[in-house]
Design a protein around this motif. Structure first.
Motif, PDB file in Angstrom:
ATOM      1  N   SER A  85       0.780  -1.120   0.044  1.00 50.00           N
ATOM      2  CA  SER A  85       0.016   0.017   0.136  1.00 50.00           C
ATOM      3  C   SER A  85       0.806   1.280   0.087  1.00 50.00           C
ATOM      4  O   SER A  85       2.151   1.004   0.304  1.00 50.00           O
ATOM      5  N   ASN A 133      -9.520   1.670  -3.393  1.00 45.32           N
ATOM      6  CA  ASN A 133     -10.628   1.298  -2.682  1.00 45.32           C
ATOM      7  C   ASN A 133     -11.814   1.934  -2.026  1.00 45.32           C
ATOM      8  O   ASN A 133     -11.642   3.355  -1.818  1.00 45.32           O
ATOM      9  N   LEU A 149     -11.618   0.119   3.732  1.00 43.53           N
ATOM     10  CA  LEU A 149     -10.047   0.653   4.253  1.00 43.53           C
ATOM     11  C   LEU A 149     -10.449   0.695   5.555  1.00 43.53           C
ATOM     12  O   LEU A 149      -9.556   0.327   6.325  1.00 43.53           O
ATOM     13  N   PHE A 172      -9.741  -2.379   7.397  1.00 43.53           N
ATOM     14  CA  PHE A 172      -8.425  -3.037   7.301  1.00 43.53           C
ATOM     15  C   PHE A 172      -7.856  -3.885   8.570  1.00 43.53           C
ATOM     16  O   PHE A 172      -7.504  -4.968   8.320  1.00 43.53           O
ATOM     17  N   LEU A 220      -5.843   6.282   3.975  1.00 39.65           N
ATOM     18  CA  LEU A 220      -5.006   5.134   4.273  1.00 39.65           C
ATOM     19  C   LEU A 220      -4.570   4.958   5.600  1.00 39.65           C
ATOM     20  O   LEU A 220      -3.723   4.219   5.955  1.00 39.65           O
TER      21      LEU A 220
END
Length: 286
Positions: free
Chosen positions: A7, A63, A68, A71, A128
């Protein structure tokens, strides 16, 4: 089975990472929906023809935000299947990412008529966040070209022969920027500098004339003994806390002499008591 999740922000080198892994026998999937991660792992375990399947997937800001956010749950689901899973996160500073997009003229996946490129790059870090927090290995690609990134990935990811903590002892020069992905940083700029001796300037900390010079300096030897004692005591405790990767950075002014000498010597000493010890000299070719 070994699974590597790649990522990072757009432009940080994810495509390069997948290419390196594919070249080294990994089955690679770009832009996997995060929700499919446990199912992919299960299918790889049940249906592969390989005794030790190698799989790498890219999960990034393309995504759905809702996936996310899940995760951590998805990663725990994968690891509950006793799969060796490493999360690699690549990043670079915002100025570098802007420059890379300007050079390639690619469209950032988060830009639109209401969001500029700079805003998209900043927003990407927020999206993220759940992956950043759980990354086993973070690599800052700001100062790495394509070939240096490939070498770094091979060293850190592919030269890890067995589960357990992988240690990297890395020399660097402060004038080229401090490595932001370092866990421990030792500043050795207070030591005598071979650069100011004309007969030693063109050598590096790996060359015998510089090695002999620094070996004769009491401060350099005291610094070495103190750092080694600290690392010998505390690195096993990093391993006990289930850390997959630990980076120890040794910095001098230019990254050619003092830091190289100490990083190499410390790395060799640590190999006597720890597994998976690697040595890298970030700025030696500068």
């Amino acid at each position: 089975m070994r699974l590597i999740i790649v990522s990072g922000r757009s432009g940080s080198g994810k495509s390069t990472a997948l290419a390196v892994l594919e070249d080294n026998g990994y089955y690679c999937i770009d832009n996997l929906p995060a929700g499919l991660l446990p199912e992919l792992a299960e299918r790889a375990l049940l249906h592969t023809e390989l005794l030790q399947p190698l799989v790498a997937v890219s999960i990034d800001a393309r995504n759905l935000p809702s996936q996310l956010k899940r995760f951590a749950e998805l990663l725990n689901d994968v690891r509950a299947r006793h799969i060796q899973c490493d999360v690699l996160y690549l990043d670079a500073d915002e100025e570098t990412l802007l420059k890379r997009f300007s050079e390639t003229r690619r469209r950032h996946p988060l830009t639109n008529e209401n969001r500029s490129l700079a805003e998209a790059i900043r927003d990407e870090s927020t999206l993220l966040g759940p992956i950043i927090d759980l990354a086993d290995l973070k690599i800052d690609t700001t100062h790495l070209n394509l070939y240096q990134l490939r070498d770094c990935l091979k060293l850190r990811l592919l030269h890890k022969p067995e589960p357990g903590t992988a240690y990297l002892v890395e020399s660097f020069g402060f004038k080229h920027g401090m490595p932001v992905d370092a866990d421990l940083v030792f500043d050795v700029r207070c030591l005598p500098n071979p650069y100011w001796m004309p007969e030693l300037r063109d050598f590096s900390g790996l060359d015998q004339p510089v090695v002999d010079y620094l070996a004769s300096q009491a401060d350099a030897q005291e610094m070495y003994q103190d750092i080694l004692a600290y690392l010998s005591k505390w690195l096993p405790r990093f391993a006990a806390s289930n850390r997959a990767y630990v980076t120890i950075a040794i910095g001098c002014t230019g990254g050619h002499h003092r830091s190289v000498y100490l990083a190499d010597r410390l790395g060799q000493a640590l190999k006597g008591s720890l597994k998976n010890v690697q040595v890298r000299h970030r700025d030696l070719s500068e």
